[in-house]
Design a protein around this motif. Sequence first.
Motif, mmCIF file in Angstrom:
data_model
loop_
_atom_site.group_PDB
_atom_site.id
_atom_site.type_symbol
_atom_site.label_atom_id
_atom_site.label_comp_id
_atom_site.label_asym_id
_atom_site.label_seq_id
_atom_site.Cartn_x
_atom_site.Cartn_y
_atom_site.Cartn_z
ATOM 1 N N ILE A 171 0.858 -1.193 0.000
ATOM 2 C CA ILE A 171 0.000 0.000 0.000
ATOM 3 C C ILE A 171 0.894 1.243 0.000
ATOM 4 C CG2 ILE A 171 -1.770 1.253 1.351
ATOM 5 C CD1 ILE A 171 -2.745 -1.446 0.096
ATOM 6 N N HIS A 172 0.413 2.324 -0.594
ATOM 7 C CA HIS A 172 1.171 3.572 -0.684
ATOM 8 C C HIS A 172 1.787 3.927 0.681
ATOM 9 C CE1 HIS A 172 2.024 7.678 -2.209
ATOM 10 N NE2 HIS A 172 1.922 7.960 -0.925
ATOM 11 N N GLY A 173 3.077 4.174 0.702
ATOM 12 C CA GLY A 173 3.755 4.574 1.942
ATOM 13 C C GLY A 173 4.473 3.437 2.642
ATOM 14 N N ALA A 174 4.094 2.172 2.340
ATOM 15 C CA ALA A 174 4.701 1.038 3.058
ATOM 16 C C ALA A 174 6.178 0.926 2.707
ATOM 17 C CB ALA A 174 3.986 -0.252 2.694
ATOM 18 N N ASN A 175 7.008 0.725 3.726
ATOM 19 C CA ASN A 175 8.441 0.687 3.447
ATOM 20 C C ASN A 175 9.179 -0.419 4.185
ATOM 21 O OD1 ASN A 175 8.049 1.744 5.913
ATOM 22 N ND2 ASN A 175 9.254 3.599 5.632
ATOM 23 N N GLY A 176 8.459 -1.224 4.943
ATOM 24 C CA GLY A 176 9.121 -2.349 5.614
ATOM 25 C C GLY A 176 9.774 -1.982 6.930
#
Length: 521
Positions: free
Chosen positions: A404-409
């Motif tokens: 999803i938009h923004g997800a970076n782990g």
Amino acid sequence: MFNRETLVNQVNSNPNWDVIIIGGGATGLGVALDAATRGYKTLLLEQVDFAKGTSSRSTKLVHGGVRYLAQGNVDLVREALYERGLMLKNASHLVSKQSFIIPNYRWFDSAFYTLGLKVYDLLSGKLSFGKSTRINKSETVSRLSTLKNDKLKGGVVYYDGQFDDARLAVNIAQSCIENGATVLNHFKVNTLLKNTDGKINGVVAKDTESGLEYKLNAAVVINATGVFSDAVLKMDNISAKTSIRPSQGIHLVFDKSYLPGNDAIMIPKTEDGRVLFLVPWHNKVVVGTTDTLLDSHSLEPKPLEQEIDFILQTANKYLNKKATRKDVLSIFAGLRPLAAPKDNSEKTKEISRSHKIIVSSSGLITITGGKWTTYRRMAQDTINKVIALKKLPKLKCKTKDLLIHGANGIVDRSNHLYIYGTDQTLIADLITENPDLSVRLHPRLQFTKAEVVLAVRNEMARTIDDVLARRVRVLFLDAKAAIEIAPLVGELIREELNQTAAWKAEQISDFVKMAEQYVLK
Ligand SMILES: Cc1cc2nc3c(=O)[nH]c(=O)nc-3n(C[C@H](O)[C@H](O)[C@H](O)COP(=O)(O)OP(=O)(O)OC[C@H]3O[C@@H](n4cnc5c(N)ncnc54)[C@H](O)[C@@H]3O)c2cc1C
């Protein structure tokens, strides 16, 4: 990409769509993301703002539903636990693991919940959030320093998820656009269009900002309007029977000192037989919820006195720090769609525990029920149903591993800006460009002016309510502060949208009137 003018132009220049979705809550946004990523030409229209309805008013849990397990609904719990795991992977900036403690006052309860939660762990399989364990009285008291410990025997710890519901909705809307969909807030569907055979083939919708109306055609129209579903079903068939009865759930928000540790509390059986949660959220504590049948629905449901009393009384039964009305920082209510009784002899039934897809004789698809946690699966089932009805060519679902938009782990939660995930750099850029934007909106809040500007430029916010209720969650965290900063936020939005002073004055007055309802007097 998230510019309103660009998105409205797409509607203007494309009267023909594969899928039109009515409603921009968790359900509609999930369906739009599923449809767009499969490759269908997708349009979603939301009458006010993304998550304005129930989807910003949840208990903020990403969960399998311990309560449903107690009712023996194993398949439902297994499905939700699987989706919980996917949500953590795909929206890691907004979803986190949360430990819950069930305090036990009888030895029997301790054994019962330990066993039940072992089953919960097993059902989560490879996507487990952590093993549940029994803890003794001293550990329970040291982890929950505000819990009354008279007659306390111990506790059971289990794990579920916790999230920011409205921000996830906004990020899903952004993902939809990144995958080719057109998604618009402040755009209301007023009429359904039908062909000569009486089959639905489009909608008439109004841009509530410009007042312009659009006639839009689609291979399939999907009604994802939650408690508003009957109004759309009546657009299809004026004599359609009422199918939904709203049930209200309220939450009270308190200062973090009511639950200073990292654990949440789950009370499995309150006096009215429901579950009560006390959950840490954005450095505050959310306490809820209730279940009160209502006769009508509204975009701004009002908490009832008996609901407020019930939550305060129940919280005070368990907490050694007394919670009074004046300690409540915000109060909010949400509505669940329950199945209305077919006749007087039948009682209302909860349809929200599992989702339901209804196909009307004119081809309108309505998707209701479910929960935030299962939004992705609900969307997959809805589009699969549309394909099975041969309304669209068969294409495979692609959302299982879709970030999803923004997800970076990697998430560093030491800074409140973690909720922006990969968009944090945009806030830093705004502040470099204009250092004044680093100023806080309110001395009691961490949010800065830059976040208001970002909400308008990048997150499709158009009003003070859009910003303060669903981009930064001030209205839900500290309603008095929200009212105090309305003029400042109004001015920042006015500048961004190049609006007039009269527009700003009306915005402030509308917002303050609405926000007063979130302040408990
Ligand atoms: C008190 C409470 C607590 C909950 N807690 C949790 C939880 O902790 N975890 C969890 O997983 N689930 C939870 N849920 C369930 C979850 O919140 C809901 O299942 C979910 O938000 C429903 O989303 P929706 O999109 O179906 O409805 P909504 O969010 O209500 O969205 C419907 C949208 O349709 C729009 N609309 C209506 N008519 C039109 C029109 N004519 N044109 C355009 N737009 C229109 C509305 O403005 C609205 O935004 C909770 C529910 C309640 C009531």
